[in-house]
Scaffold this motif. Sequence first.
Motif: not given
Lengths: 434, 150
Positions: B53-55, B114, B121, B124-125, B128-129
């Motif tokens: 999981r990305p952190v 995942r 979309r 993007d979601t 975006s960070g």
Amino acid sequence: MKRLGLLFLAAVVVVAAGVAIFLFKPASLPDVSEAQAKLPTGQALIDRGEYLTRAADCVACHTTAGGKPYAGGLAFKLPFGTIYSPNITADKDTGIGNWSDAEFVRALHQGIDKDGQNLYPAFSYAAYAQMTTEDALAIKAYLFSLPTIKAEAPKNELGFPFNQRYVMRFWNLLFVPSGPLQPDPAQTAEWNRGAYLVEAMAHCGECHTPRNLMFAVDNGKKFAGAELQGWKAYNISSDKKTGIGNWTDQQLFDYLSKGHAEGRGSATGSMGEAVDFSLRHLTPDDIKSIVTYVKSVPPQTSTDNAIVEAEPAALTASTAYAPSADGAAQDGLGLKLFQGACASCHGWNGEGIQTPYAALKGSRTVNDPDGTNLIQVILKGAHMTTPQGRQSMPAFANAYSDVEIAALSNYVLGHFGGKESAITPEDVATARKQ
Amino acid sequence: MIALNINGEDRTVDVPEDMPLLWVLRDVIGLTGTKFGCGIAQCGACTVQLDGRPVRSCVLPVASVGTRSITTIEAVGATPAGKKIQDAWLDLEVIQCGYCQSGQIMSASALLNRNPDPSDRDIDTAMSGNICRCGTYPRIRAAIKQAAKA
Ligand code: FES
Ligand code: FES
């Protein structure tokens, strides 16, 4: 007629003299010798004092952001003007280094300073009045064991009549308890310990209980919640809907001792500070006592709309990494900002990706259509010291405009709280000034 | 001493528990592929994966990693999604200056992991960070799509 007039005049003079004596009679000092004799000495006393100083959270008010601990100078903006907390290090010129034990106890119990002048109740002596004299002295011993700091607090800015300190004597007569909290024999020892910690030490009511017209804590509405300095202190009475009546004991325990409880979000703002500076240092037994006592406070329904929606549709339809397709299709400014700046830590389903402290689900802050605390947290960020290191959220005040923060807040309230809100850029501008 | 599993290897580091994972990776272990951008969780340059999981490692105190295994840009190519992403990245020459790209690749491979077939979309979601000053966004999008087909 003339006689009657004279009588009346005499009565006025007598009453005026009585009031004058009440207002200007020098304050006497309490006898603290009995308490002094009961206290341990040396390090044991200082250790006890340190624990109690934390429990009473003295540092929160007597320290400025980034300033030296206990050196004072923090501003309190009140409706009648601004006052500043004093230096309570043992510095002899600018602090309380010349205060005797009796003078210190008198300040805590009666709100009177070394020179006999009345203090303002921004200093929560109405709560500390219920502290035992021994505990007050232990706090003094701890403060006097710390390095002294020379720091003069800025002068108070109060208009007439509030700059007349003797006016506080009326207030004290009405609102200050006249002795230490007496244990209630009908309750358990745990409950009584909790009552003492909450009322005489942690002074929860100073923020969480609404104030009356005379700015005193209105105990008829105990813990019903209040707003101060731009933040809401939520209802913490046992009301199931607007208070903490539905929280489990474990949730309360975790929130108070760690600043975060599963399904309840995290403490931020002044409550975050209360946990960080004070509550997380208390023993598990003391936290349990506080939980027991707080849960016993009768429910108070408040008009506040910060009511947690258990399963908001948008939230349950999301995964940690994405909103539902419908949710994403809204495509407004708020959603764009959230996905760019917030989602990678908070997650779309509110579980908190980066850390459990970032979990938003169930938090009142994302369920309050007024957005009061939400806007503040976005502007100012949040910090919490935890056994796993310091958890932080950055402040966004300088990164985003009022229009952006308003859009983001409305989006967050809709998505995480299922709330229709109408936060405007003007609301954000107002919040920035607080 | 704090025990970590980094790119499949068990390590112990003698650092304060408050130290951000990013510093541990770069300054203590010497894995400098992960970049420091903003230091306040805003740009994504420091993205690593914990259990896939990305952190954001710049604001992650090392003590909060716990037993989760850390994957950095140095080893993400060994995971199936990471390999596909890196191949597509090279193929489409996504990279401009490169500074943000470790973070982009870590986020993109977590996305592919995942969601094997992300829409515009979804991209993007998920992305975006991760900010790119060079504006490589169109190529990032194209490369993720290509990787999904690979
Ligand atoms: S360096 Fe971590 S997000 Fe920018
Ligand atoms: S490639 Fe230069 S910042 Fe992204």
